[in-house]
Design an enzyme around this catalytic site. Sequence first.
Site, PDB file in Angstrom:
ATOM      1  N   SER A  78      -2.384   0.738  -4.432  1.00 34.43           N
ATOM      2  CA  SER A  78      -2.892   1.891  -3.686  1.00 34.43           C
ATOM      3  C   SER A  78      -4.212   2.382  -4.258  1.00 34.43           C
ATOM      4  CB  SER A  78      -1.869   3.035  -3.734  1.00 34.43           C
ATOM      5  OG  SER A  78      -2.422   4.231  -3.226  1.00 34.43           O
ATOM      6  N   ALA A  79      -5.124   2.760  -3.374  1.00 31.61           N
ATOM      7  CA  ALA A  79      -6.410   3.313  -3.811  1.00 31.61           C
ATOM      8  C   ALA A  79      -6.256   4.719  -4.383  1.00 31.61           C
ATOM      9  CB  ALA A  79      -7.387   3.340  -2.637  1.00 31.61           C
ATOM     10  N   SER A  80      -5.122   5.350  -4.099  1.00 30.30           N
ATOM     11  CA  SER A  80      -4.914   6.734  -4.521  1.00 30.30           C
ATOM     12  C   SER A  80      -4.734   6.858  -6.034  1.00 30.30           C
ATOM     13  CB  SER A  80      -3.675   7.312  -3.827  1.00 30.30           C
ATOM     14  OG  SER A  80      -3.375   8.594  -4.343  1.00 30.30           O
ATOM     15  N   LYS A  81      -5.397   7.841  -6.616  1.00 34.38           N
ATOM     16  CA  LYS A  81      -5.199   8.131  -8.034  1.00 34.38           C
ATOM     17  C   LYS A  81      -3.973   9.014  -8.250  1.00 34.38           C
ATOM     18  CE  LYS A  81      -9.982   7.466  -9.485  1.00 34.38           C
ATOM     19  NZ  LYS A  81     -11.158   8.036 -10.186  1.00 34.38           N
ATOM     20  N   ASN A  82      -3.353   9.423  -7.144  1.00 35.16           N
ATOM     21  CA  ASN A  82      -2.147  10.252  -7.215  1.00 35.16           C
ATOM     22  C   ASN A  82      -0.899   9.461  -6.829  1.00 35.16           C
ATOM     23  OD1 ASN A  82      -3.487  12.858  -7.804  1.00 35.16           O
ATOM     24  ND2 ASN A  82      -4.384  12.566  -5.781  1.00 35.16           N
TER      25      ASN A  82
ATOM     26  N   THR B  50       1.029  10.280   3.922  1.00 40.64           N
ATOM     27  CA  THR B  50       0.315  11.461   3.437  1.00 40.64           C
ATOM     28  C   THR B  50      -1.050  11.584   4.117  1.00 40.64           C
ATOM     29  OG1 THR B  50      -0.688  10.274   1.582  1.00 40.64           O
ATOM     30  CG2 THR B  50       1.452  11.295   1.188  1.00 40.64           C
TER      31      THR B  50
ATOM     32  N   LYS C 266     -11.206  18.800  -3.332  1.00 38.81           N
ATOM     33  CA  LYS C 266     -10.394  18.074  -2.344  1.00 38.81           C
ATOM     34  C   LYS C 266      -9.088  17.616  -2.972  1.00 38.81           C
ATOM     35  CE  LYS C 266      -8.758  14.422   0.009  1.00 38.81           C
ATOM     36  NZ  LYS C 266      -7.819  13.381  -0.465  1.00 38.81           N
TER      37      LYS C 266
ATOM     38  N   LEU D   6     -11.421   6.659   6.889  1.00 32.55           N
ATOM     39  CA  LEU D   6     -11.268   6.841   5.446  1.00 32.55           C
ATOM     40  C   LEU D   6      -9.996   6.190   4.912  1.00 32.55           C
ATOM     41  CD1 LEU D   6     -12.309  10.606   5.105  1.00 32.55           C
ATOM     42  CD2 LEU D   6     -13.755   8.568   5.240  1.00 32.55           C
ATOM     43  N   LYS D   7      -9.191   5.605   5.803  1.00 31.84           N
ATOM     44  CA  LYS D   7      -7.941   4.971   5.385  1.00 31.84           C
ATOM     45  C   LYS D   7      -8.209   3.847   4.394  1.00 31.84           C
ATOM     46  CE  LYS D   7      -4.532   5.678   9.047  1.00 31.84           C
ATOM     47  NZ  LYS D   7      -3.678   4.978  10.032  1.00 31.84           N
TER      48      LYS D   7
ATOM     49  N   SER E  49     -11.479   4.857  -1.283  1.00 36.15           N
ATOM     50  CA  SER E  49     -11.380   5.751  -2.437  1.00 36.15           C
ATOM     51  C   SER E  49     -11.925   7.137  -2.098  1.00 36.15           C
ATOM     52  CB  SER E  49     -12.157   5.177  -3.626  1.00 36.15           C
ATOM     53  OG  SER E  49     -13.553   5.225  -3.380  1.00 36.15           O
TER      54      SER E  49
ATOM     55  N   TRP F 270      -9.476  17.212   3.394  1.00 35.80           N
ATOM     56  CA  TRP F 270     -10.887  16.968   3.707  1.00 35.80           C
ATOM     57  C   TRP F 270     -11.410  17.996   4.712  1.00 35.80           C
ATOM     58  CZ3 TRP F 270     -13.694  14.591   0.519  1.00 35.80           C
ATOM     59  CH2 TRP F 270     -13.321  13.412  -0.116  1.00 35.80           C
TER      60      TRP F 270
ATOM     61  N   LYS G  18     -10.736  -1.256  -2.627  1.00 32.95           N
ATOM     62  CA  LYS G  18     -10.676  -2.055  -1.402  1.00 32.95           C
ATOM     63  C   LYS G  18     -11.910  -1.735  -0.543  1.00 32.95           C
ATOM     64  CE  LYS G  18      -5.714  -1.106  -1.444  1.00 32.95           C
ATOM     65  NZ  LYS G  18      -4.601  -0.444  -0.732  1.00 32.95           N
TER      66      LYS G  18
ATOM     67  N   ASP H 281       0.878  -1.160   0.000  1.00 31.93           N
ATOM     68  CA  ASP H 281       0.000   0.000   0.000  1.00 31.93           C
ATOM     69  C   ASP H 281       0.921   1.217   0.000  1.00 31.93           C
ATOM     70  OD1 ASP H 281      -2.312   1.603   0.244  1.00 31.93           O
ATOM     71  OD2 ASP H 281      -2.125   1.629   2.419  1.00 31.93           O
ATOM     72  N   LEU H 282       0.380   2.394  -0.211  1.00 35.78           N
ATOM     73  CA  LEU H 282       1.214   3.599  -0.261  1.00 35.78           C
ATOM     74  C   LEU H 282       1.136   4.405   1.036  1.00 35.78           C
ATOM     75  CD1 LEU H 282       3.036   5.534  -1.867  1.00 35.78           C
ATOM     76  CD2 LEU H 282       0.964   6.591  -2.779  1.00 35.78           C
ATOM     77  N   ASP H 283      -0.018   5.013   1.274  1.00 35.57           N
ATOM     78  CA  ASP H 283      -0.175   5.868   2.454  1.00 35.57           C
ATOM     79  C   ASP H 283      -0.072   5.047   3.732  1.00 35.57           C
ATOM     80  OD1 ASP H 283      -0.572   8.067   0.853  1.00 35.57           O
ATOM     81  OD2 ASP H 283      -2.745   7.871   0.837  1.00 35.57           O
TER      82      ASP H 283
ATOM     83  N   SER I 243     -14.995   8.039   0.327  1.00 36.80           N
ATOM     84  CA  SER I 243     -14.683   8.869   1.495  1.00 36.80           C
ATOM     85  C   SER I 243     -15.696  10.001   1.622  1.00 36.80           C
ATOM     86  CB  SER I 243     -13.271   9.452   1.374  1.00 36.80           C
ATOM     87  OG  SER I 243     -12.298   8.439   1.469  1.00 36.80           O
TER      88      SER I 243
ATOM     89  N   GLU J 255       0.017  -3.583   4.422  1.00 34.02           N
ATOM     90  CA  GLU J 255      -1.082  -2.612   4.525  1.00 34.02           C
ATOM     91  C   GLU J 255      -1.137  -1.955   5.898  1.00 34.02           C
ATOM     92  OE1 GLU J 255      -3.717  -1.091   3.448  1.00 34.02           O
ATOM     93  OE2 GLU J 255      -4.048  -1.789   1.399  1.00 34.02           O
ATOM     94  N   ASP J 256      -1.772  -0.791   5.957  1.00 34.63           N
ATOM     95  CA  ASP J 256      -1.992  -0.145   7.258  1.00 34.63           C
ATOM     96  C   ASP J 256      -3.474   0.057   7.542  1.00 34.63           C
ATOM     97  OD1 ASP J 256      -2.533   1.997   5.459  1.00 34.63           O
ATOM     98  OD2 ASP J 256      -2.026   3.442   7.028  1.00 34.63           O
TER      99      ASP J 256
END
Length: 214
Positions: free
Chosen positions: A113-117, A16, A75, A43-44, A47, A24, A144, A8-10, A51, A168-169
């Site tokens: 990662s769920a992040s689009k960034n 981040t 956001k 929200l961890k 998406s 948010w 997820k 996972d990323l964050d 969120s 994962e976290d």
Amino acid sequence: MIKGIIFDLDGVITDTAEFHYLSWKQLSNEERLNFDKLLNEKLKGVSRAKSLDRILKHNNTTFSKTKQKDCLERKNNYYLQYLKKITQKDYLPRIKKFLQELQASNIKIGLGSASKNALSVLERLEATPFFNVIGDGNSVKKAKPAPDLFLYVAKELGLTPNECIVIEDASSGIEAAHKAGMKAIGIGSKEVLGKAEVVLESTNFLKLEIIQNI
């Protein structure tokens, strides 16, 4: 035999989470919505669209699809401004060393990662060379805790699910890993991540021996 690790990323590679919270929070203040760090924790691994759904549900309100789209864009713009602060110094403890160890051991490395960034974050960390495959919020339709993202990354790595371990976290990420037929290492609290095969207090404790013994 484990041949691939999916990160996972964050909260795993870098943190981040505070940027997400501040973004948010700014949006919520503008829209007069209640939002705090307790809600942010929920929200961890979720998406951006889901969120916003949770924030609106928490406030017992609804927005039109047009307004939802506007809120999501705002956001994301706030978040992108915060991302500009990230440098290669912002790896979480021992992560860069662990990535190097995995590479040296010929273990394939993927991002889920769920992040689009996600790609932008990896580029700012100068981490993209470590990854054989990058899966993000643009890669699959179902986020997820659906297993789709991890299954996508495993397929792109050329591996079967039982050859991969997920790090994962978030509880939603642990659930997604198990649904995908993969074992998981949780980074954080046992109370939240207790369903993972191994839970580590922080990334400081990530070692190859743990991977080999799961």
